[in-house]
Design a protein around this motif. Structure first.
Motif, PDB file in Angstrom:
ATOM      1  N   GLU A  31       0.955  -1.144  -0.033  1.00  0.00           N
ATOM      2  CA  GLU A  31      -0.145  -0.214  -0.040  1.00  0.00           C
ATOM      3  C   GLU A  31       0.820   1.052  -0.012  1.00  0.00           C
ATOM      4  O   GLU A  31       1.862   1.395   0.830  1.00  0.00           O
ATOM      5  N   CYS A  32       0.591   2.165  -0.743  1.00  0.00           N
ATOM      6  CA  CYS A  32       1.053   3.568  -0.692  1.00  0.00           C
ATOM      7  C   CYS A  32       0.461   4.315   0.373  1.00  0.00           C
ATOM      8  O   CYS A  32      -0.704   4.712   0.131  1.00  0.00           O
ATOM      9  N   LEU A  33       1.244   4.732   1.165  1.00  0.00           N
ATOM     10  CA  LEU A  33       0.744   5.448   2.427  1.00  0.00           C
ATOM     11  C   LEU A  33       0.560   6.850   2.241  1.00  0.00           C
ATOM     12  O   LEU A  33      -0.174   7.568   2.746  1.00  0.00           O
ATOM     13  N   ASP A  34       1.267   7.121   1.104  1.00  0.00           N
ATOM     14  CA  ASP A  34       1.008   8.793   0.504  1.00  0.00           C
ATOM     15  C   ASP A  34      -0.108   8.916  -0.281  1.00  0.00           C
ATOM     16  O   ASP A  34      -0.413  10.252  -0.553  1.00  0.00           O
ATOM     17  N   LEU A  35      -0.821   8.077  -0.709  1.00  0.00           N
ATOM     18  CA  LEU A  35      -1.944   8.137  -1.808  1.00  0.00           C
ATOM     19  C   LEU A  35      -3.110   7.176  -1.574  1.00  0.00           C
ATOM     20  O   LEU A  35      -3.193   6.148  -1.544  1.00  0.00           O
ATOM     21  N   GLU A  36      -3.962   7.917  -0.899  1.00  0.00           N
ATOM     22  CA  GLU A  36      -5.313   7.253  -0.492  1.00  0.00           C
ATOM     23  C   GLU A  36      -5.872   6.085  -1.471  1.00  0.00           C
ATOM     24  O   GLU A  36      -6.113   6.534  -2.733  1.00  0.00           O
ATOM     25  N   GLY A  37      -6.122   5.008  -1.032  1.00  0.00           N
ATOM     26  CA  GLY A  37      -6.635   3.850  -1.776  1.00  0.00           C
ATOM     27  C   GLY A  37      -5.732   3.128  -2.941  1.00  0.00           C
ATOM     28  O   GLY A  37      -6.268   2.520  -3.641  1.00  0.00           O
ATOM     29  N   ASN A  51       4.177  -3.727  -8.966  1.00  0.00           N
ATOM     30  CA  ASN A  51       2.917  -3.369  -9.161  1.00  0.00           C
ATOM     31  C   ASN A  51       2.479  -1.981  -8.375  1.00  0.00           C
ATOM     32  O   ASN A  51       1.680  -1.335  -9.134  1.00  0.00           O
ATOM     33  N   ILE A  52       3.015  -1.885  -7.339  1.00  0.00           N
ATOM     34  CA  ILE A  52       2.428  -0.599  -6.581  1.00  0.00           C
ATOM     35  C   ILE A  52       3.191   0.529  -7.264  1.00  0.00           C
ATOM     36  O   ILE A  52       2.619   1.526  -7.525  1.00  0.00           O
ATOM     37  N   MET A  53       4.373   0.422  -7.846  1.00  0.00           N
ATOM     38  CA  MET A  53       4.884   1.553  -8.835  1.00  0.00           C
ATOM     39  C   MET A  53       4.017   2.030 -10.050  1.00  0.00           C
ATOM     40  O   MET A  53       3.825   3.213 -10.208  1.00  0.00           O
ATOM     41  N   GLU A  54       3.634   0.829 -10.581  1.00  0.00           N
ATOM     42  CA  GLU A  54       2.643   1.092 -11.782  1.00  0.00           C
ATOM     43  C   GLU A  54       1.351   1.826 -11.271  1.00  0.00           C
ATOM     44  O   GLU A  54       0.944   2.600 -11.966  1.00  0.00           O
ATOM     45  N   ALA A  55       1.091   1.377 -10.286  1.00  0.00           N
ATOM     46  CA  ALA A  55      -0.194   2.196  -9.699  1.00  0.00           C
ATOM     47  C   ALA A  55      -0.122   3.466  -9.068  1.00  0.00           C
ATOM     48  O   ALA A  55      -0.923   4.237  -9.461  1.00  0.00           O
TER      49      ALA A  55
END
Length: 97
Positions: A31-37, A51-55
């Motif tokens: 989970e990216c803690l800086d971007l909600e959701g 995958n999170i870097m792409e998101a």
């Protein structure tokens, strides 16, 4: 055990992410803690981070298009990572090209 990383994307960042094993389905949830959701998953740590870097990139591009800026969950927290105590995360930087 949850791990925290600071990752840098090619165009946006840095961002703090949390990574933990998915004990129900296997693999990892990130989970990216800086971007909600902004949440993703992967079978390995490396695939979860990719995958999170792409998101993150997708969300940031959408925000730039619609709002003209990246809206962070807590803009004060992400303004400088140097204020974080070392105990708050297990690894300080994880960069993937």
């Amino acid at each position: 055990m949850m791990e925290r990383y600071i990752i840098n994307t090619s165009d946006h960042g840095p961002f703090q992410v949390s990574l933990e094993p998915d004990e129900t389905d296997g693999g990892y949830v990130v989970e990216c803690l800086d971007l909600e959701g902004c949440i993703s998953e992967g079978d390995t740590r490396e695939s979860a981070i990719a995958n999170i870097m792409e998101a993150i990139d997708g969300i940031c591009e959408s925000m730039m298009e619609h709002h003209g800026r990246i809206i962070r969950t807590n803009e004060n927290l992400t303004s400088t990572y140097s204020e974080w105590t070392e105990e708050s995360y297990s690894n300080t930087t994880l960069e993937y090209a």
